[in-house]
Scaffold this active site. Structure first.
Site, PDB file in Angstrom:
ATOM      1  N   ASN A  94       8.925 -68.184 -85.864  1.00  0.00           N
ATOM      2  CA  ASN A  94       8.320 -67.252 -84.917  1.00  0.00           C
ATOM      3  C   ASN A  94       7.594 -67.933 -83.758  1.00  0.00           C
ATOM      4  O   ASN A  94       7.590 -67.406 -82.645  1.00  0.00           O
ATOM      5  CB  ASN A  94       7.337 -66.342 -85.676  1.00  0.00           C
ATOM      6  CG  ASN A  94       6.383 -65.653 -84.728  1.00  0.00           C
ATOM      7  OD1 ASN A  94       6.764 -64.729 -84.007  1.00  0.00           O
ATOM      8  ND2 ASN A  94       5.136 -66.119 -84.689  1.00  0.00           N
ATOM      9  N   SER A 145      14.258 -63.114 -78.229  1.00  0.00           N
ATOM     10  CA  SER A 145      13.707 -62.236 -77.196  1.00  0.00           C
ATOM     11  C   SER A 145      14.838 -61.544 -76.450  1.00  0.00           C
ATOM     12  O   SER A 145      15.969 -62.046 -76.405  1.00  0.00           O
ATOM     13  CB  SER A 145      12.906 -63.071 -76.187  1.00  0.00           C
ATOM     14  OG  SER A 145      12.541 -62.301 -75.065  1.00  0.00           O
ATOM     15  N   TYR A 158      12.128 -70.115 -70.185  1.00  0.00           N
ATOM     16  CA  TYR A 158      11.963 -69.268 -71.379  1.00  0.00           C
ATOM     17  C   TYR A 158      13.285 -68.565 -71.700  1.00  0.00           C
ATOM     18  O   TYR A 158      13.733 -68.550 -72.850  1.00  0.00           O
ATOM     19  CB  TYR A 158      10.843 -68.259 -71.120  1.00  0.00           C
ATOM     20  CG  TYR A 158      10.516 -67.359 -72.291  1.00  0.00           C
ATOM     21  CD1 TYR A 158       9.736 -67.824 -73.355  1.00  0.00           C
ATOM     22  CD2 TYR A 158      10.949 -66.039 -72.331  1.00  0.00           C
ATOM     23  CE1 TYR A 158       9.421 -66.994 -74.424  1.00  0.00           C
ATOM     24  CE2 TYR A 158      10.635 -65.209 -73.391  1.00  0.00           C
ATOM     25  CZ  TYR A 158       9.865 -65.684 -74.440  1.00  0.00           C
ATOM     26  OH  TYR A 158       9.556 -64.861 -75.496  1.00  0.00           O
ATOM     27  N   LYS A 162      15.515 -69.060 -75.140  1.00  0.00           N
ATOM     28  CA  LYS A 162      15.817 -67.949 -76.051  1.00  0.00           C
ATOM     29  C   LYS A 162      17.338 -67.727 -76.161  1.00  0.00           C
ATOM     30  O   LYS A 162      17.828 -67.328 -77.215  1.00  0.00           O
ATOM     31  CB  LYS A 162      15.097 -66.669 -75.614  1.00  0.00           C
ATOM     32  CG  LYS A 162      13.572 -66.724 -75.796  1.00  0.00           C
ATOM     33  CD  LYS A 162      13.146 -66.963 -77.245  1.00  0.00           C
ATOM     34  CE  LYS A 162      11.646 -66.823 -77.443  1.00  0.00           C
ATOM     35  NZ  LYS A 162      11.189 -67.156 -78.803  1.00  0.00           N
ATOM     36  N   ILE A 191       5.920 -57.088 -76.022  1.00  0.00           N
ATOM     37  CA  ILE A 191       5.054 -56.769 -77.162  1.00  0.00           C
ATOM     38  C   ILE A 191       3.625 -57.165 -76.776  1.00  0.00           C
ATOM     39  O   ILE A 191       3.405 -58.231 -76.188  1.00  0.00           O
ATOM     40  CB  ILE A 191       5.497 -57.557 -78.429  1.00  0.00           C
ATOM     41  CG1 ILE A 191       7.010 -57.381 -78.709  1.00  0.00           C
ATOM     42  CG2 ILE A 191       4.660 -57.144 -79.644  1.00  0.00           C
ATOM     43  CD1 ILE A 191       7.492 -55.976 -79.013  1.00  0.00           C
TER      44      ILE A 191
HETATM   45  N1  LIG Z   1       4.922 -60.891 -76.916  1.00  0.00           N
HETATM   46  C1  LIG Z   1       6.127 -60.619 -76.413  1.00  0.00           C
HETATM   47  O1  LIG Z   1       6.293 -59.776 -75.481  1.00  0.00           O
HETATM   48  C2  LIG Z   1       7.343 -61.301 -76.964  1.00  0.00           C
HETATM   49  C3  LIG Z   1       8.589 -60.771 -76.620  1.00  0.00           C
HETATM   50  C4  LIG Z   1       9.742 -61.386 -77.114  1.00  0.00           C
HETATM   51  C5  LIG Z   1       9.634 -62.483 -77.933  1.00  0.00           C
HETATM   52  N2  LIG Z   1       8.399 -62.991 -78.241  1.00  0.00           N
HETATM   53  C6  LIG Z   1       8.358 -64.174 -79.102  1.00  0.00           C
HETATM   54  O2  LIG Z   1       7.561 -63.900 -80.231  1.00  0.00           O
HETATM   55  C7  LIG Z   1       7.053 -65.131 -80.748  1.00  0.00           C
HETATM   56  C8  LIG Z   1       5.558 -64.980 -81.039  1.00  0.00           C
HETATM   57  O3  LIG Z   1       4.910 -64.714 -79.815  1.00  0.00           O
HETATM   58  P1  LIG Z   1       3.598 -63.815 -79.681  1.00  0.00           P
HETATM   59  O4  LIG Z   1       3.869 -62.822 -78.612  1.00  0.00           O
HETATM   60  O5  LIG Z   1       3.128 -63.373 -81.002  1.00  0.00           O
HETATM   61  O6  LIG Z   1       2.636 -64.909 -79.019  1.00  0.00           O
HETATM   62  P2  LIG Z   1       1.179 -65.491 -79.381  1.00  0.00           P
HETATM   63  O7  LIG Z   1       0.273 -64.377 -79.795  1.00  0.00           O
HETATM   64  O8  LIG Z   1       0.816 -66.341 -78.232  1.00  0.00           O
HETATM   65  O9  LIG Z   1       1.473 -66.394 -80.671  1.00  0.00           O
HETATM   66  C9  LIG Z   1       2.203 -67.581 -80.557  1.00  0.00           C
HETATM   67  C10 LIG Z   1       2.110 -68.338 -81.857  1.00  0.00           C
HETATM   68  O10 LIG Z   1       2.870 -69.547 -81.741  1.00  0.00           O
HETATM   69  C11 LIG Z   1       2.061 -70.632 -82.176  1.00  0.00           C
HETATM   70  N3  LIG Z   1       2.385 -71.865 -81.461  1.00  0.00           N
HETATM   71  C12 LIG Z   1       2.615 -72.017 -80.130  1.00  0.00           C
HETATM   72  N4  LIG Z   1       2.828 -73.315 -79.841  1.00  0.00           N
HETATM   73  C13 LIG Z   1       2.734 -73.990 -81.020  1.00  0.00           C
HETATM   74  C14 LIG Z   1       2.842 -75.357 -81.383  1.00  0.00           C
HETATM   75  N5  LIG Z   1       3.098 -76.333 -80.486  1.00  0.00           N
HETATM   76  N6  LIG Z   1       2.659 -75.689 -82.690  1.00  0.00           N
HETATM   77  C15 LIG Z   1       2.397 -74.746 -83.615  1.00  0.00           C
HETATM   78  N7  LIG Z   1       2.284 -73.434 -83.336  1.00  0.00           N
HETATM   79  C16 LIG Z   1       2.448 -73.071 -82.054  1.00  0.00           C
HETATM   80  C17 LIG Z   1       0.641 -70.213 -81.879  1.00  0.00           C
HETATM   81  O11 LIG Z   1      -0.228 -70.966 -82.703  1.00  0.00           O
HETATM   82  P3  LIG Z   1      -1.769 -71.327 -82.325  1.00  0.00           P
HETATM   83  O12 LIG Z   1      -2.339 -70.091 -81.666  1.00  0.00           O
HETATM   84  O13 LIG Z   1      -2.393 -71.586 -83.648  1.00  0.00           O
HETATM   85  O14 LIG Z   1      -1.691 -72.471 -81.404  1.00  0.00           O
HETATM   86  C18 LIG Z   1       0.682 -68.735 -82.213  1.00  0.00           C
HETATM   87  O15 LIG Z   1       0.472 -68.516 -83.584  1.00  0.00           O
HETATM   88  C19 LIG Z   1       7.385 -66.204 -79.716  1.00  0.00           C
HETATM   89  O16 LIG Z   1       8.518 -66.926 -80.136  1.00  0.00           O
HETATM   90  C20 LIG Z   1       7.713 -65.389 -78.474  1.00  0.00           C
HETATM   91  O17 LIG Z   1       8.591 -66.058 -77.606  1.00  0.00           O
HETATM   92  C21 LIG Z   1       7.249 -62.426 -77.790  1.00  0.00           C
END
Ligand SMILES: NC(=O)c1ccc[n+]([C@@H]2O[C@H](COP(=O)([O-])OP(=O)(O)OC[C@H]3O[C@@H](n4cnc5c(N)ncnc54)[C@H](OP(=O)(O)O)[C@@H]3O)[C@@H](O)[C@H]2O)c1
Length: 260
Positions: A94, A145, A158, A162, A191
């Protein structure tokens, strides 16, 4: 959220469990009785999510602080998980980062950062866990995504990463099918998480971005992390036992519309 114990006896490893979609996914799996290995960089957030998971009777969690850009940290994630639980049933890839910018606005460092976190780490971690998933006939859910199939303006690296993750899901599903390991992804639209603020949007820009989401998702709103968590759990469950190589849209219909 249900409490049917659908994942009782299952061990689930979730990257990026300290925030957003990963945190919601951890809490959802815990509500269904799973044992959890939760990893991320933010110790405090991880501990808080683990505590929420353990509010469910009998649920055991471990937290592993790890930077997915560091290969030894990835090895440690797998070692700690197997040493603690003795097996692995489900991997949820994730964790991810977002970089805003066109080709002319992004740097090679931005490119490397996105590909390292969003793709390279997935490749390394998945490679290490396949032998364990083979033993349990387990499965993998990647968090991709909408950006993997639809070019979102000003998000080139990005979108490219993806797209690679979508193809990773499909190639790996074919490769691992003979071992009875299923590989799928969820492909969310917008999201409501911290990812946009982390990519540099201020609070006002973040608010405007989410507000615009109302207009561009046919369901008339952005999604919540829990909605993605439920789709991840579905793909990881026996209810999806004949589904592999699927990239499941969780985007309020956004990927099917064409501007006019
Ligand atoms: N939000 C959206 O609109 C959306 C849409 C499509 C896809 N996504 C995908 O969903 C996934 C989760 O995103 P989210 O929206 O939940 O974002 P988020 O709240 O920013 O969470 C991202 C997570 O990834 C971890 N992370 C990032 N870089 C890291 C690293 N170098 N090492 C270890 N952990 C790392 C962070 O850990 P720490 O905080 O502990 O650093 C955090 O737990 C991602 O792959 C994103 O691309 C999100």
């Amino acid at each position: 959220m249900s409490n049917s114990n659908m994942f009782s006896g299952k061990v689930v490893l979730i990257t990026g469990a300290s925030s957003g979609i990963g945190a919601a996914t951890a809490i959802h799996f815990a509500s269904e009785g799973a044992s959890l290995a939760l990893t991320g960089r933010n110790t405090q957030n991880l501990e808080e999510i683990a505590r929420k998971c353990e509010e469910n009777k009998g649920v055991k969690t471990i937290t592993i602080v790890a930077d997915l850009n560091v290969e030894d940290d990835i090895k440690n994630i797998v070692e700690r998980t197997i040493n603690t639980f003795g097996k692995l049933d489900i991997l949820v890839n994730n964790a991810g980062i977002f970089k805003i910018g066109t080709l002319e606005e992004t740097s090679v460092q931005d490119y490397d950062a996105v590909f390292s976190t969003n793709i390279r780490s997935v490749y390394i971690l998945t490679k290490l866990v396949v032998p364990y998933l083979e033993k349990t006939k387990g499965n993998i859910v990647n968090v991709s995504s909408l950006a993997g199939t639809r070019p979102l303006p000003g998000l080139i690296v990005y979108c490219m990463a993806k797209a690679a993750l979508n193809q990773f899901t499909k190639c790996l599903a074919v490769e691992l099918a003979a071992k009875q390991i299923r590989v799928n992804s969820v492909n969310p639209g917008t999201i409501d998480t911290d990812i946009f603020r982390r990519a540099g949007m201020n609070d006002e820009e973040n608010k405007q971005y989410l507000a615009r989401g109302k207009a561009i998702h046919p369901l008339g709103r952005v999604g919540q992390p829990e909605e993605v968590a439920m789709s991840i759990a579905f793909l990881a469950s026996s209810q999806a036992s004949f589904t592999t190589g699927e990239t499941l849209a969780v985007d309020g219909g956004r990927n099917i519309v064409c501007p006019r």
